[in-house]
Structure formats: structure tokens, C-alpha cells
Design an enzyme around this catalytic site. Structure first.
Site, PDB file in Angstrom:
ATOM      1  N   MET A 135     -42.093   1.137   8.973  1.00  0.00           N
ATOM      2  CA  MET A 135     -40.898   0.587   8.320  1.00  0.00           C
ATOM      3  C   MET A 135     -40.388   1.509   7.222  1.00  0.00           C
ATOM      4  O   MET A 135     -40.002   1.083   6.141  1.00  0.00           O
ATOM      5  CB  MET A 135     -41.196  -0.812   7.756  1.00  0.00           C
ATOM      6  CG  MET A 135     -41.639  -1.811   8.801  1.00  0.00           C
ATOM      7  SD  MET A 135     -42.199  -3.396   8.121  1.00  0.00           S
ATOM      8  CE  MET A 135     -43.782  -2.904   7.399  1.00  0.00           C
TER       9      MET A 135
ATOM     10  N   ASP B 183     -41.697 -12.576  17.889  1.00  0.00           N
ATOM     11  CA  ASP B 183     -40.992 -11.707  16.951  1.00  0.00           C
ATOM     12  C   ASP B 183     -40.061 -10.718  17.655  1.00  0.00           C
ATOM     13  O   ASP B 183     -40.110 -10.542  18.876  1.00  0.00           O
ATOM     14  CB  ASP B 183     -41.994 -10.929  16.106  1.00  0.00           C
ATOM     15  CG  ASP B 183     -42.477 -11.710  14.899  1.00  0.00           C
ATOM     16  OD1 ASP B 183     -41.883 -12.754  14.595  1.00  0.00           O
ATOM     17  OD2 ASP B 183     -43.450 -11.272  14.258  1.00  0.00           O
TER      18      ASP B 183
ATOM     19  N   LYS C   5     -37.120 -11.007  13.096  1.00  0.00           N
ATOM     20  CA  LYS C   5     -36.437 -10.538  11.897  1.00  0.00           C
ATOM     21  C   LYS C   5     -36.267  -9.030  12.007  1.00  0.00           C
ATOM     22  O   LYS C   5     -37.223  -8.302  12.206  1.00  0.00           O
ATOM     23  CB  LYS C   5     -37.237 -10.875  10.636  1.00  0.00           C
ATOM     24  CG  LYS C   5     -37.293 -12.352  10.324  1.00  0.00           C
ATOM     25  CD  LYS C   5     -37.986 -12.628   8.993  1.00  0.00           C
ATOM     26  CE  LYS C   5     -39.478 -12.380   9.077  1.00  0.00           C
ATOM     27  NZ  LYS C   5     -40.185 -12.765   7.845  1.00  0.00           N
TER      28      LYS C   5
END
Length: 269
Positions: A174, A40, A61
Site C-alpha cells: 500500500m 474484500d 475498500k
């Protein structure tokens, strides 16, 4: 074509919060045995040195920049497992803490592919600790919440409204794009003076931080030019923080005990 002699297995491995030394021995062992590693965006690429003979594929991502969709990632895991056998799916932090690990294991098991999980050190706890902030502290905070700042529908989690009413330490992952919304919720609950810490690239050599309150944290973030990936810590525990970034890097990144006594080669960056 599918190799019938290969027994496919995918191991989801937590790569930890960023510092390549914050990796479990079990994770190192899995990487050394891997024939392929799919990793990742938040994975420190120095960790890939533990898998020198494996095929490596970046499937990260980031906001506005997805190399693959989740459906494509699921299919790639099946393809690589059937082709190479022992595959490591390397994910930042812990695979089961906002890492979609369960979705991937469920998909793999539909194809009768064996799966295993190696937990990782989650950034939700390790990053605050790296700058001297405990997520719990006697007589200060009896619990902590870990909340995603952005849900699958791209909105702020409604749990933030509940958390703002509690005395718990609140860790938001996030959530940088929703920082103004978060501070507004706390202000609406008369918590404008609540201490806040924001740490970007926590546990890494380029870590940056801002320490303030709900009232001024948005301005501090702008002044210090902080951005994602970063962790937001809200709570009275922030008051007792110490700036340990230099100590953390100097003392532990150079600690030869790890490779001399545990038979792990040092990672050079």
C-alpha cells in the site's frame, strides 16, 4: 429476528495474493461449508466458486471508494453470523497482515460469536517469489521487513526511515501513493543505486512489473503506467530476479495435479 437454532461462527480466511490456485485446502473446505461469504476488494472472485450455495456480499475498500466503513463491516459480520451461522470473512492475502483481522475478531467476540482464523499466503512473500525474487538470500539479505506504506493517519510509516538504513530486504505494501517519499528517504541515506522492483497485480494473469533502482523507479512506474494494487520490493535480492511471470502462469495455472489428486475442482476464469 435472530434465529436461536443457529450457532454463529465467523471464519476469517486468507484468500492469498491473487492467483486463485494459491489458496489453502483448509480455506477451500471452509468456503464449501459457508452459508454466507463477505469478501474484500483484493479477493479474486473466481475463488467464490468454492462456495456455490453461500450468500455473497462484497464489502471491499479501495482508495477513494469504500463500499462500507470498518464499523459497518463489523456490524454486518455480526448480523450475518446471527442469521446464517457459518460465515466466511474472505480477505486478500493473510487476514493478520495489514488486514484488520484482529479488530474484526475482537468485535465479534464481544457478541459471543465464535471465530476462527485460516491463514493465507501473504502477497509480501508470494508476489516477489512469483517473479523469481527471494525475500532472503544467503550472503545477500539475512532478513526482510514488511511495512505498510500508508498508516491509519494517511502518512508514510516512520519505519521506512529505519529500514532504509538496514541491509534487509524491504517490502512495502500500500505504498504506491508514497513512492516519491520513499525514494527520497533512500536517497537521503545515499542509497540511490539500491535495486527496486514494483509488481502490480502480482501472481495474476494481468501482472505487470518494473525493475530499476531508487534513482529511476518513479520514472519507470510512469512509463509503464503501474498503479495500485502493487508491491514495492527494495534490496539487493532484486538483482537476481528472473522474469517468471509467463512460466508461473503457464506451468501452475494449468496444473491438473491439484484437482485430480486433491479432489478440488478446477477454477475457470
Amino acid at each position: 429476528m435472530k434465529n436461536t437454532n443457529i450457532k454463529p461462527k465467523v471464519t476469517l480466511v486468507g484468500a492469498g495474493p491473487g492467483d486463485p490456485y494459491l489458496l489453502t485446502l483448509k480455506a477451500v473446505k471452509a468456503l464449501k461449508k459457508a452459508k454466507a461469504v463477505l469478501y474484500d476488494a483484493l479477493v479474486n472472485e473466481a475463488i467464490l466458486e468454492h462456495a456455490p450455495d453461500a450468500v455473497k456480499l462484497y464489502i471491499g475498500k479501495r482508495k477513494g471508494n469504500h463500499s462500507y466503513t470498518q464499523d459497518e463491516i463489523n456490524n454486518l459480520l455480526v448480523t450475518y453470523a446471527q442469521k446464517y451461522g457459518k460465515v466466511v470473512r474472505l480477505k486478500g492475502g493473510d487476514p493478520f497482515v495489514f488486514g484488520r483481522g484482529k479488530e474484526e475478531t475482537d468485535y465479534l467476540e464481544r457478541f459471543s460469536i465464535k471465530t476462527a482464523i485460516i491463514p493465507g499466503i501473504t502477497s509480501a512473500i508470494a508476489v516477489p517469489a512469483s517473479v523469481g525474487i527471494p525475500v532472503t538470500q544467503r550472503r545477500v539479505s539475512e532478513s526482510f521487513w514488511v511495512i505498510t506504506g500508508t498508516t491509519s493517519s494517511r502518512t508514510l510509516s516512520s519505519d521506512v526511515k529505519l529500514a532504509a538504513q538496514s541491509t534487509a530486504t524491504v517490502i512495502i505494501l500500500m505504498g504506491m501513493s508514497k513512492l516519491s517519499e520513499i525514494t527520497t528517504i533512500y536517497k537521503d541515506n545515499n542509497r540511490a543505486d539500491m535495486p527496486v522492483a514494483i509488481i502490480q497485480n502480482g501472481t495474476k494473469e494481468d501482472a505487470k512489473q518494473a525493475i530499476g533502482t531508487i534513482e529511476n523507479i518513479v520514472d519507470l512506474v510512469k512509463d509503464k503506467q503501474l498503479s495500485s494494487p502493487a508491491i514495492i520490493i527494495i534490496g539487493e535480492v532484486v538483482n537476481g530476479h528472473k522474469s517468471l511471470l509467463t512460466y508461473f502462469n503457464d506451468q501452475f495455472m494449468e496444473d491438473d495435479f491439484i484437482y485430480q489428486n486433491l479432489d478440488i475442482e478446477p477454477i475457470t476464469q
